[in-house]
Design an enzyme around this catalytic site. Structure first.
Site, PDB file in Angstrom:
ATOM      1  N   SER A 290      -7.615  -5.381   5.026  1.00  0.00           N
ATOM      2  CA  SER A 290      -8.022  -5.997   6.293  1.00  0.00           C
ATOM      3  C   SER A 290      -8.588  -4.936   7.217  1.00  0.00           C
ATOM      4  O   SER A 290      -8.423  -3.735   6.989  1.00  0.00           O
ATOM      5  CB  SER A 290      -6.817  -6.657   6.957  1.00  0.00           C
ATOM      6  OG  SER A 290      -5.945  -5.656   7.444  1.00  0.00           O
ATOM      7  N   LYS A 291      -9.230  -5.414   8.268  1.00  0.00           N
ATOM      8  CA  LYS A 291      -9.765  -4.504   9.274  1.00  0.00           C
ATOM      9  C   LYS A 291      -8.639  -3.640   9.826  1.00  0.00           C
ATOM     10  O   LYS A 291      -8.820  -2.465  10.109  1.00  0.00           O
ATOM     11  CB  LYS A 291     -10.406  -5.327  10.391  1.00  0.00           C
ATOM     12  CG  LYS A 291     -11.072  -4.498  11.456  1.00  0.00           C
ATOM     13  CD  LYS A 291     -11.650  -5.372  12.536  1.00  0.00           C
ATOM     14  CE  LYS A 291     -10.731  -5.550  13.719  1.00  0.00           C
ATOM     15  NZ  LYS A 291     -10.368  -4.312  14.408  1.00  0.00           N
ATOM     16  N   ARG A 292      -7.473  -4.250   9.974  1.00  0.00           N
ATOM     17  CA  ARG A 292      -6.330  -3.502  10.512  1.00  0.00           C
ATOM     18  C   ARG A 292      -5.932  -2.334   9.602  1.00  0.00           C
ATOM     19  O   ARG A 292      -5.545  -1.276  10.071  1.00  0.00           O
ATOM     20  CB  ARG A 292      -5.138  -4.432  10.756  1.00  0.00           C
ATOM     21  CG  ARG A 292      -4.879  -4.624  12.242  1.00  0.00           C
ATOM     22  CD  ARG A 292      -3.763  -5.620  12.510  1.00  0.00           C
ATOM     23  NE  ARG A 292      -4.084  -6.927  11.946  1.00  0.00           N
ATOM     24  CZ  ARG A 292      -3.303  -7.593  11.092  1.00  0.00           C
ATOM     25  NH1 ARG A 292      -2.162  -7.083  10.695  1.00  0.00           N
ATOM     26  NH2 ARG A 292      -3.667  -8.777  10.652  1.00  0.00           N
TER      27      ARG A 292
ATOM     28  N   GLY B 299      -7.969  -0.649   7.788  1.00  0.00           N
ATOM     29  CA  GLY B 299      -8.977   0.380   8.034  1.00  0.00           C
ATOM     30  C   GLY B 299      -8.634   1.159   9.297  1.00  0.00           C
ATOM     31  O   GLY B 299      -8.663   2.397   9.304  1.00  0.00           O
ATOM     32  N   ASP B 300      -8.267   0.433  10.370  1.00  0.00           N
ATOM     33  CA  ASP B 300      -7.915   1.101  11.638  1.00  0.00           C
ATOM     34  C   ASP B 300      -6.716   2.018  11.417  1.00  0.00           C
ATOM     35  O   ASP B 300      -6.668   3.147  11.896  1.00  0.00           O
ATOM     36  CB  ASP B 300      -7.550   0.063  12.716  1.00  0.00           C
ATOM     37  CG  ASP B 300      -8.747  -0.794  13.095  1.00  0.00           C
ATOM     38  OD1 ASP B 300      -9.878  -0.397  12.759  1.00  0.00           O
ATOM     39  OD2 ASP B 300      -8.552  -1.866  13.710  1.00  0.00           O
TER      40      ASP B 300
END
Ligand code: GLU
Length: 514
Positions: free
Chosen positions: A266-268, A270-271
């Site tokens: 998920s994008k999270r 990646g962050d």
């Protein structure tokens, strides 16, 4: 394989940034289409107005453009099967929903949101914590099956808001052959009576995807594995609408997984782990939050695309670097793995590194110019190309050419002489004084001559050249890094080399005095 002309589609909902899994779906669609001389369609699935995000469609189009995977038909390009935005196709869908009602495969449902909420409360049990609208509760709700024809007519005539739901059969096995997974079967009991047409007359995804794949003559439908649970509904719709013979062949693509742990990347993640997940920078129009994309992180589109192709696919030969043309030639959807693949950012960087090495120095120089411009540095193309030649080997990204070579464009701001200060002495100081004299008088400015002269002077001064090269390096670049020191001197030129030695000698003197 069916013999219809190959037409595939990427059908994103414009709800935000484009996840790398989405780009891989685009890529596999594109490769398959081009391999079979077919057509790649972009269809915007914007029927869920509550999730619509302004700017997202344009962003998706730009991402495809950047990746070099532009569609043949799209809202922007048009084509013979438009419109290509589902919201603009709204009037087309109702007739099919009504046809299904008339056939007894769907029904009107008049339940209010409160009634639906009540149903979920009433039928909740430990075995079934979130009861669904299906055959078990259908007769207890307010719909055209439970109410009968007369009452239904009355409610419709009064204009009572209603949706149309599919009537899922009971105890039926629904199966199809997936191009990646082979035979896949579902029990109809696991699927609820999905809404097909909403109260405002807008179709849901389930109805729209089937109607549009049919009307747009889609031959093969590739989409993420997360859509597999919806497949039985779609299969029944193809059958009930009498279109079974035209149903596209499906392939559900495996997920791209988190590098650590389980589940979809998920994008999270990646962050959290410090790498991009979206193709390009995405700014959420509501919050203003910016999410960095692969493009802005410094990925070359060719490398990004090559990397994505290798997540879950290979041609069996062990080859990893493929141009897009080669991928088109070699791609075989049947060779896509069933299982999800963990995303490996180090591997992604490896791909970019490979493509940076393949670029000519002139190409790299052109890519570096905007970085220089942003720093107000004007340098001629030939000079920048020379720098690229010297540092590219260490670089996985264009930005790293700057990180590894900034000293070719500006003198180091605060050189760190700490590694050489303890062993500094007057002899070394004297050496560099003479070195400046030699440099001033030198008529040929190239790395080999500089190195020979440097070593000769060192020998005459009875100092090991190794003792002198590190200080010289720090004088030119500011620290213990960079390519071969005489290459650096040769590149930055006589004036800069001398100026940096001179200012360094002062700095060293001051450092020792204090
Ligand atoms: N609109 C769906 C999505 O956003 C498309 C699924 C499909 O390709 O059928 O992913």
């Amino acid at each position: 394989m069916n013999q219809k002309p190959v037409r595939v589609r990427f059908a994103p909902s414009p709800t935000g940034g484009l996840h790398l899994g989405g780009v891989r779906t685009v890529l596999f669609n594109y490769l398959f289409a081009k391999h079979h001389n077919g057509t790649f369609v972009l269809r915007i699935e914007d029927t869920d107005q509550t999730r619509y995000v302004p700017g997202a469609e344009e962003y998706i189009v730009n991402c495809l453009e950047w990746c070099g995977l532009a569609p043949d038909e799209s809202p922007q390009k048009g084509g013979n099967y438009g419109p290509y935005r589902q919201s603009e196709r709204k009037p087309m869908y109702r007739q099919y929903a009504e046809q299904l009602v008339a056939q007894g495969n769907a029904y009107y449902a008049f339940d209010t949101p409160q009634e639906l909420e009540q149903m979920r409360e009433d039928f909740k049990s430990p075995e079934n914590p979130s009861p669904q609208y299906g055959h078990a509760v259908r007769m207890k709700m307010r719909n055209s099956i439970s109410l009968g024809a007369a009452e239904t007519e009355k409610l419709l005539a009064e204009g009572v808001p209603h949706v149309i739901r599919i009537k899922m059969p009971e105890d039926t096995s629904i199966s199809f052959t997936d191009m990646i997974r082979g035979e896949v079967s579902f029990s109809s009991n696991t699927v609820d009576d999905k809404v097909l047409l909403k109260a405002d007359g807008m179709p849901t995804y389930h109805l729209a995807v089937v109607v549009d794949d049919y009307l747009m003559k889609i031959s093969h439908a590739f989409r993420g594995e997360e859509w597999l649970p919806s497949a039985p509904v779609h299969l029944l719709l193809w059958e009930y609408l009498g279109w079974k013979a035209d149903m596209p062949q499906w392939a559900h693509l495996p997920l791209i997984l988190k590098p650590d742990g389980n589940g979809k990347l998920s994008k999270r993640d990646g962050d959290r782990l410090g790498f991009p997940v979206y193709a390009m920078n995405w700014t959420d129009p509501k919050t203003g939050d910016l999410t960095q994309g692969f493009r802005e992180r410094g990925f070359l589109p060719e490398a990004f695309v090559n990397m994505l192709a290798m997540i879950g696919w290979n041609d069996g030969s062990g080859q990893e670097i493929f141009s897009l043309t080669e991928l088109v030639e070699k791609f075989d959807i049947g060779r896509v793995h069933k299982g999800g693949a963990k995303f490996d950012f180090e591997k992604a960087k490896w791909f970019n590194h490979q493509y940076i090495q393949q670029k000519s120095n002139d190409e790299l120089a052109a890519l570096l110019q905007p970085v220089l411009l942003a720093k107000n540095i004007a340098a001629d193309a030939a000079y920048v190309a020379k720098v690229c030649a010297l540092v590219k080997e260490r670089c996985a990204f264009v930005n790293e050419i700057w990180d590894n070579g900034f000293f070719f464009f500006e003198a180091p701001a605060s050189p760190d002489f700490s590694p050489v200060l303890p062993k500094w002495n007057d002899e070394k100081h004297g050496f560099f004084g003479k070195w400046i004299e030699i440099l001033r008088g030198s008529s040929s400015w190239d790395a080999a001559t500089l190195e020979a002269d440097f070593k000769e002077l060192a020998a005459n001064s009875a100092i090991k050249p190794g003792e002198l090269q590190l200080p010289f390096r720090i004088m030119l670049v500011g620290g213990k890094f960079g390519p071969a020191v005489f290459d650096i001197a040769a590149t930055i030129g006589k004036e800069q080399t001398i100026a940096r030695i001179e200012s360094s000698l002062l700095l060293i003197k001051n450092a020792i005095a204090s």
